[in-house]
Design a protein around this motif. Structure first.
Motif: not given
Length: 98
Positions: A6-7, A18-31, A92-96
């Motif tokens: 399930v994606l 982690s870089s101090g830049g734009d915040p993470v606002i979402g993600f993709y996860a596979t279970r 997770y694969t996070f996106y900014l």
């Protein structure tokens, strides 16, 4: 019972990057889950992810947003061997933000 992959796409969270830049606002996860049908597989996968974002979960303290809104991208049946090998896979694969 069969195994399913399930994606999920999650939005509405807010984590410092982690870089101090734009915040993470979402993600993709596979279970990978074992279930009687694809609808139950989707429910189990969502519960697995949400448990990590609710109070006491892995991301609850760091998340300055809300509990993620989850949208299912895909549900696919997988082989017994794949299901057994990857059943405990997390991550997770996070996106900014843009």
């Amino acid at each position: 019972m069969a195994y399913f992959q399930v994606l999920l796409c999650g939005s509405g969270v807010l984590l410092a990057s982690s870089s101090g830049g734009d915040p993470v606002i979402g993600f993709y996860a596979t279970r990978f889950v074992r279930a009687a049908n694809s609808e139950l597989a989707e429910q189990l996968a969502k519960e697995s992810v949400l448990s990590e974002w609710r109070p006491g979960g892995l991301y609850s303290d760091a998340n300055k947003g809300g509990i993620p809104l989850l949208i299912t991208d895909s549900v696919a049946s997988v082989s017994l061997l794949t299901g057994i090998r990857k059943r405990r896979a997390k991550g997770y694969t996070f996106y900014l933000s843009d």
